[in-house]
Design a protein around this motif. Structure first.
Motif, short mmCIF file in Angstrom:
data_model
loop_
_atom_site.label_atom_id
_atom_site.label_comp_id
_atom_site.label_asym_id
_atom_site.label_seq_id
_atom_site.Cartn_x
_atom_site.Cartn_y
_atom_site.Cartn_z
N TRP A 99 0.81 -1.22 0.00
CA TRP A 99 0.00 0.00 0.00
C TRP A 99 0.84 1.27 0.00
CZ3 TRP A 99 -5.26 -0.16 -0.44
CH2 TRP A 99 -5.87 -1.40 -0.21
N ALA A 101 0.82 5.43 0.88
CA ALA A 101 0.33 6.17 2.05
C ALA A 101 -0.98 6.89 1.77
CB ALA A 101 1.38 7.16 2.52
N TYR B 36 -5.96 -5.30 8.92
CA TYR B 36 -5.20 -4.07 8.82
C TYR B 36 -5.47 -3.21 10.05
CZ TYR B 36 -4.69 -5.00 3.76
OH TYR B 36 -4.41 -5.54 2.53
N ARG B 37 -4.54 -2.32 10.30
CA ARG B 37 -4.72 -1.30 11.34
C ARG B 37 -4.41 0.05 10.68
NH1 ARG B 37 -1.43 -2.17 16.78
NH2 ARG B 37 0.25 -2.28 15.26
N GLN B 38 -5.18 1.03 11.04
CA GLN B 38 -4.95 2.36 10.47
C GLN B 38 -5.06 3.40 11.56
OE1 GLN B 38 -7.77 3.78 7.48
NE2 GLN B 38 -6.09 4.69 6.32
N GLN B 42 -2.99 8.17 8.58
CA GLN B 42 -1.94 7.28 8.08
C GLN B 42 -2.55 6.23 7.17
OE1 GLN B 42 0.78 5.72 10.97
NE2 GLN B 42 0.78 7.59 12.19
N SER B 43 -1.70 5.56 6.42
CA SER B 43 -2.19 4.56 5.49
C SER B 43 -2.48 3.25 6.21
CB SER B 43 -1.18 4.33 4.38
OG SER B 43 -1.73 3.50 3.37
N MET B 45 -1.99 -0.39 7.47
CA MET B 45 -0.84 -1.21 7.83
C MET B 45 -1.31 -2.65 7.98
SD MET B 45 0.96 1.20 10.71
CE MET B 45 1.75 -0.25 11.39
N GLU B 59 2.83 -9.86 10.14
CA GLU B 59 3.84 -8.96 9.61
C GLU B 59 4.88 -8.66 10.70
OE1 GLU B 59 3.95 -7.75 6.23
OE2 GLU B 59 2.59 -9.50 6.25
#
Lengths: 109, 117
Positions: A99, A101, B36-38, B42-43, B45, B59
């Motif tokens: 991904w 940003a 995922y965590r966000q 932020q984008s 993760m 991860e």
């Protein structure tokens, strides 16, 4: 290493056209995705490119150049509701998404 | 289109307690689910990838004993945040990838906002 680069923020005017660029480096390549994410919400799928060229879908188009490791998302006839973050993601040889940003797009009247 | 649900949508819990988040694919079978965590502004993760019937792949930097993932069926995966702390407060999003058709696309759930007090 794997990396996705896209601008942090862009501003455009309602009714205009905007192009959001993305460059990618992935271990192997199985396609390039664009997602839209409104604040506080999950991403929604916009487009997928695996071959070179332009894919048009209504007001949104996505372009891919594999030789350049480059893609862009083109938004036409911008509407206020298009204000969102746009995420570029490359799929590597393991079919994992890498991904960027995200690019925050601000639409002004 | 494929639909993925998450429950709960938001949760507030006290520090030290555990929270379970469910992710379900409603109209397709998901061989692979992603968590995922966000954090704000932020984008996404990626935390872990789970395949039905096998252990999740985490991860780097994600504590597998703290974030327990179970993918017991082709339509359900759960994430349990154990002994939650305020720094675990975040937006947790799951996505699912199907077994047929355009199998590379990930369908996202609506997300779960976790606040640890």
């Amino acid at each position: 290493g794997q990396n996705i680069d896209q601008p942090t923020e862009m501003t455009a005017t309602e009714g205009a056209i905007v192009q959001i660029n993305c460059t990618y480096q992935t271990s192997g390549f199985n396609g390039l995705f664009w997602y839209q994410q409104h604040a506080g919400e999950a991403p929604t799928f916009l487009s997928y490119n695996v071959l070179d060229g332009l894919e048009e879908k209504g007001r949104f188009s996505s372009f891919l150049s594999r030789s350049k490791g480059y893609s862009y998302l083109l938004l036409k006839e911008l509407q206020m509701k298009d204000s969102a973050s746009y995420l570029c993601a490359g799929m590597d040889s393991n079919y994992q998404l890498i991904w960027g940003a995200g690019t925050k797009l601000i639409i002004k009247p | 289109g494929a639909v993925v649900s998450q429950h709960p949508s938001w949760v507030i819990c006290k520090s030290g307690t555990s929270v379970k988040i469910e992710c379900r694919s409603l109209d397709f079978q998901a061989t692979t689910m992603f968590w995922y965590r966000q954090f704000p502004k932020q984008s996404l993760m990626l935390m872990a990838t789970s395949n039905e019937g096998s252990k999740a792949t985490y991860e780097q930097g994600v504590e597998k004993d703290k974030f327990l993932i179970n993918h017991a069926s082709l339509t359900l995966s759960t994430l349990t945040v154990t002994s939650a702390h305020p720094e675990d407060s975040s937006f947790y999003i799951c996505s699912a990838r199907g077994t047929s058709g355009f199998s590379y696309e990930q369908y996202f759930g609506p997300g779960t906002r976790l606040t640890v007090t």
